[in-house]
Design a protein around this motif. Sequence first.
Motif, PDB file in Angstrom:
ATOM      1  N   ASN A 158     -29.922  -5.808 -37.777  1.00  0.00           N
ATOM      2  CA  ASN A 158     -29.100  -7.284 -37.620  1.00  0.00           C
ATOM      3  C   ASN A 158     -28.198  -7.369 -36.738  1.00  0.00           C
ATOM      4  O   ASN A 158     -28.194  -5.961 -35.657  1.00  0.00           O
ATOM      5  N   PRO A 159     -27.514  -8.103 -36.022  1.00  0.00           N
ATOM      6  CA  PRO A 159     -26.596  -8.036 -35.124  1.00  0.00           C
ATOM      7  C   PRO A 159     -25.722  -7.102 -34.984  1.00  0.00           C
ATOM      8  O   PRO A 159     -25.397  -6.137 -34.027  1.00  0.00           O
ATOM      9  N   GLU A 160     -24.932  -6.914 -36.345  1.00  0.00           N
ATOM     10  CA  GLU A 160     -24.087  -5.624 -36.240  1.00  0.00           C
ATOM     11  C   GLU A 160     -24.504  -4.258 -35.988  1.00  0.00           C
ATOM     12  O   GLU A 160     -24.103  -3.473 -35.344  1.00  0.00           O
ATOM     13  N   LYS A 198     -11.379  -7.004 -36.634  1.00  0.00           N
ATOM     14  CA  LYS A 198     -11.164  -8.402 -36.861  1.00  0.00           C
ATOM     15  C   LYS A 198     -10.405  -8.511 -38.495  1.00  0.00           C
ATOM     16  O   LYS A 198     -10.830  -7.906 -39.196  1.00  0.00           O
ATOM     17  N   LYS A 204     -30.107 -10.508 -27.821  1.00  0.00           N
ATOM     18  CA  LYS A 204     -29.807 -11.447 -26.965  1.00  0.00           C
ATOM     19  C   LYS A 204     -28.468 -11.875 -27.423  1.00  0.00           C
ATOM     20  O   LYS A 204     -27.525 -12.359 -26.691  1.00  0.00           O
ATOM     21  N   GLU A 205     -28.149 -11.818 -28.565  1.00  0.00           N
ATOM     22  CA  GLU A 205     -27.031 -12.299 -29.425  1.00  0.00           C
ATOM     23  C   GLU A 205     -25.652 -11.330 -28.927  1.00  0.00           C
ATOM     24  O   GLU A 205     -24.723 -11.596 -28.497  1.00  0.00           O
ATOM     25  N   GLN A 225     -34.066 -11.346 -30.602  1.00  0.00           N
ATOM     26  CA  GLN A 225     -32.766 -12.233 -30.946  1.00  0.00           C
ATOM     27  C   GLN A 225     -31.432 -11.535 -31.079  1.00  0.00           C
ATOM     28  O   GLN A 225     -30.501 -12.191 -30.722  1.00  0.00           O
ATOM     29  N   TYR A 226     -31.298 -10.718 -31.899  1.00  0.00           N
ATOM     30  CA  TYR A 226     -30.160  -9.913 -32.193  1.00  0.00           C
ATOM     31  C   TYR A 226     -29.755  -9.245 -30.932  1.00  0.00           C
ATOM     32  O   TYR A 226     -28.514  -9.198 -30.345  1.00  0.00           O
TER      33      TYR A 226
END
Lengths: 606, 192
Positions: A323-325, A343, A257-258, A254-255
Amino acid sequence: MTKKKNGTGNKTGAAMKTILSGNEAVARGCYEYGIHVATAYPGTPSTEILENAARYPEIYCEWSPNEKVAFEVAMGATFEGARTLVAMKHVGLNVAADPFMSMSLIGAPGGFIVVSADDPGMHSSQNEQDNRYYAKFAGYPCLEPSDSQEAKDFVGVGLDISVDYDVPVLLRMTTRVCHSKTAVKLGKRRETQVKGFQRDPQKFVVLPSHGRIRHPWAVERLRKLAALSENTPMNRVEKGSSQIGIITHGVTYQYVKEVMPDASIFKLGMSYPLPVGKIKAFADSVDRLFVVEELEPFIEEQIKAAGIACEGKIFWSNLGELNPERVEQGLVEAGVLRQEAKKQTAPSEKVIPRPPIFCPGCPHRGLYYALRKLKARVTTDIGCYTLGVLPPLESGDTCVEMGASIGVAVGMAKARGNGKGIVATIGDSTFLHSGMTGLLNAVNDKAGITVVIADNRITAMTGGQHHPGTGESLMGPGGFKADLAKICQALGAVRIKVVDPYRLQETLDTLKQEMENDELSVIITNRPCALFPPENRKRVRMKPFQVDLEKCIGCHTCLRVSCPAISESHETTEKGLTKSHIDPVLCTGCSVCAQVCPVQAIIPTE
Amino acid sequence: MKQTKNILIVGVGGQGVLLASELLSAVAVEAGLDAKKSEVHGMAQRGGVVSSHVRIGEKVYSPLIPKGEADVILAFEEAEALRWSFFLKPKGTMVVNQYKLVPPIASMKGFDYPQDPVKSIQTKIDRTVLVDAEQIARELGNIRLVNTILLGVVSRFLDIDEAVWKKVIRERVPKGTETLNIEAFSRGRRIS
Ligand SMILES: Cc1ncc(C[n+]2csc(CCOP(=O)(O)OP(=O)(O)O)c2C)c(N)n1
């Protein structure tokens, strides 16, 4: 928990969509795919599987006293031809490792799923071992769902594989899959027959002579499973850019794909045995191949061993949860993604921590306050009472795994020459899990230690599950209520005392006396858990206490019993010391703070 | 809702964070959207920090919100708002319940509860919505309504029909409290 008519979501189950946690989805899978018997010993993050499975009257469910017994009961059920599931947290599989390994040469005639809920990041565990290695160790297929839908589906697919190949299947979950809620389509229950036990000693009796015949059979079975792995839709390629290929598994998919939706992705739903041929073809179709996997390089090592070049752990270390990061950062380091412009988000702040502490009215508080006062050497064990190690109680010197406390205390006593001042503390659920043999050994060794069983009559740490000492089971009331004192007596303990940990002086005196003599003694504390008392499961509430501000001298002694109900008030003494305050809503009236107050400033409310 | 919306709900164990995120995800599913929600249980019951990630959109992959990507943070407690503020998007909205829960550890040396968390948040974040949900709940005559009031506030930042919210609330709250909860939701929704 008593049996309810309806399970998770809608039982009759038209193709209805709902959102379920991974654990609820596994329970739903048990229902839909016709599981007859499900067993477990509680352990975060796996506990809700059995709690939810128990809502379906079609499934026999039990909390076994430990994982080994849970495994054995489930194993017997599948020998009888029943569809079966056993669930545990990752370290639970260490406890069940003996039957887990030996079953390899027997098989699983009725269908058998072993759920291992791993805990990357150690949200609530003592280690972050990667249990996929257990699948390889025993030669079992390893299935890794990436969301709740797959968690449910893989129970069904896993059972089919288990029956077709006569093999136990490891369903390997992680905290993030167990506890995330995602959409799931519900289906109907598929009923199956319990076929009955077919006597076959060569298969079911593991003698060396039988094992030598069965081992080649297991090796051949693994070869067939490898062929299955090449063809199963659980292992699929999502074609994208031909520059970058990413092999991934579980929630990490999932990460990926994100973070990199355009890459070519090889999603492994079955991560053992690996589909080496399909991976080879995938590797050939992309310029650069990455393996993004959480924890150990389980996939990467095998791919490299097959002579396929790939990159993995150098960008995503084997420490902690991904995690995504972290996935993104690794791809930046690999030069595949560009670092996004910083950001303008708020900087992270160091804010006061909120370490977990004993609840108001927790019976462990008095015990650990007393142990600290007596400067005991405390070998502690696993449960809520482990929190006694943290400041300000700071009582507890060693803690390793469930049941270790007594053995470790005996070892210390033997090395030192006597057991004076050495106290092993162990909870009731842990004592029944794996403390009894330790106590028997302590008796046999004539070790002069003091064993304290902190009996709050529930398995509290994991959310209040019953055990054979509570009088209730997963199937409802009418369970056994083991008498701990009688068990200790039968194991050979002679000096057995029962104390009320709400009575500090009595607790202190008893502990002191038993610590000073060089005989084995057992002290059992007898207050039920304040959060999950087994009788009615409603929080304990007696008349709350309050601080008499006239009398309070601001010495903060009461704050050192570490109770969430006690804080500093805005009132100060003449010397400028803050007086204490008791929150009347949180206070359960256990009176421990009133007993430590040197000036009797803590009194019951009218 | 074309783009995925990220809502982070934070607070202290026992405050109802998980109930709120449960209801929010149910609303998303009812609205025909994909939703994922993630949190870690375990130590939460014992006064620890609790956070719940909710992601709503056409198709959601990761159950975790990446840092700095939350569109909305709903904080049930002031210090927790401060702790999690780095999760907010540059132009995101911070909803803070004006309520302080000082942990017992604050009485030990070296551990201080932040002086004025709300002020620190306001200096860092442009879009801060302050809510005294306890006060409103008391006015409505039931302290348990805090949760629904706060969800009402959050509802304004999500493109989901008000009727869907009300339907889910009616279905999910204890029998007999439906009207009161709908009123609490509407009170929250009017706050800006
Ligand atoms: C092998 C293993 N199984 C399960 C767990 C999960 N677990 C942690 S504490 C605990 C039970 C503690 O119960 P008890 O000994 O009665 O102590 P209490 O929490 O009630 O004080 C369990 C099951 C674990 N850590 N290790």
